[in-house]
Design an enzyme around this catalytic site. Sequence first.
Site, short mmCIF file in Angstrom:
data_model
loop_
_atom_site.label_atom_id
_atom_site.label_comp_id
_atom_site.label_asym_id
_atom_site.label_seq_id
_atom_site.Cartn_x
_atom_site.Cartn_y
_atom_site.Cartn_z
CG ASP A 177 -1.86 1.19 1.25
OD1 ASP A 177 -1.56 2.21 0.59
OD2 ASP A 177 -2.89 1.13 1.95
CE LYS A 202 -6.62 9.35 2.63
NZ LYS A 202 -7.25 8.12 2.27
#
Length: 387
Positions: A177, A202
Amino acid sequence: MKFKTQLLHSGIGADQQTGALTTPIYQSSTFTYGNAAEGKARFAGEHPGFIYSRMGNPTVQALEQQLAELEDAEEALVVASGMAAVSSIFYALVSAGDEVAFIDPVYGGTAAFLINTLTRAGIHVSSYRSDDDLLANIKAGTKLVLFEPITNPNLKVSDYRKVIAAAAKTGAITVCDNTFLTPYLFKPLTKGIDIVMHSATKYLSGHGDIIAGVIAGKRQLMQSIRTIALKHIGAPIGPQEAYLLQRGLRTLALRMDAHLAGAAQVAAFLAKHPAVAKVIYPGLADDPGHTTLAETVGAYGGMVSIELSGGFTRAARFLDKLHLFTQAVSLGDLESLACHPASTTHAAMSVTDRQQAGVTDDLIRLSIGVEAPEDLIADLAQALAYT
Ligand code: PLP
């Protein structure tokens, strides 16, 4: 081609139908195939062409081609959220009775999915305290290992080389991730990791205006993940969001450079401040992850966490006095954000699990935006004066 150039040119060409320079938003749920024979051929996979936007859409496809090039991947898939990415990977690649592993902590939503939901499908989930713990103790038969190179929220660093060595012992698929680093700073697939994923909500999109997830890797793995994510779970990204993500990507390098520079200055200020018990930022020379990150990535990200001794009460006093830092979860936006993970993003974890993962009541997570660092420092200084 340099990455900064790729951001503007990879996978992006003038629209073949109209010549539009930016990818048009194809806002259509279905696509006509014209006649029955063509419909049959498209469903059989014999002819290319779009059928239905849950399975594929031209705006999304252009974005996926760009992301595949940016990640050096055979294939990329964009889905509705980072959590859709996490759940699709696991549902596609493991089955009842399989053993999976993750290095603690991971994003609270990921931990909750693994511990509370995946286990209900008969999958055994084990957490490991560190990359060394994983390397020494990985359980026989482990099929998949998930890790974050910089963990959310306490910025603990994991060494991908140890993750690969551990996974090799059991033939496990490795999943990184990479939300905190982005392919501008680190490309896991080029290092031997099997799958990279992001919460594109993000840094990748960067403007705090969409929810999205990205998965990339070898075609063979990606095909089963694509089927699960789109056909079975049904979590495609919409064309509007795909457009915004592609627009955000154009400035990824510019934004990341500003986040990195700001984080370094803010961390240096906080490290000298008497009211701050601990600064967690892997760019500081005495941070436990500094050397690993220097060797493996060469950059330290845009996140800074701090501990103020005094638990929730003192953390709240500090947070409530901030003016420029907005109190909100999420990270990687243009503006700086601050949150108290133990009472928000990681509140669903048990107190014991939180303590073991180092998500203490003292911990405050700062996402450093692209404002002038001196303004951010002044804001932190005035809020710390009240603690
Ligand atoms: N992975 C990390 C590291 C995250 O920080 C988050 C969200 O904060 C997620 C995954 C989940 O992403 P999303 O909120 O886009 O579903």
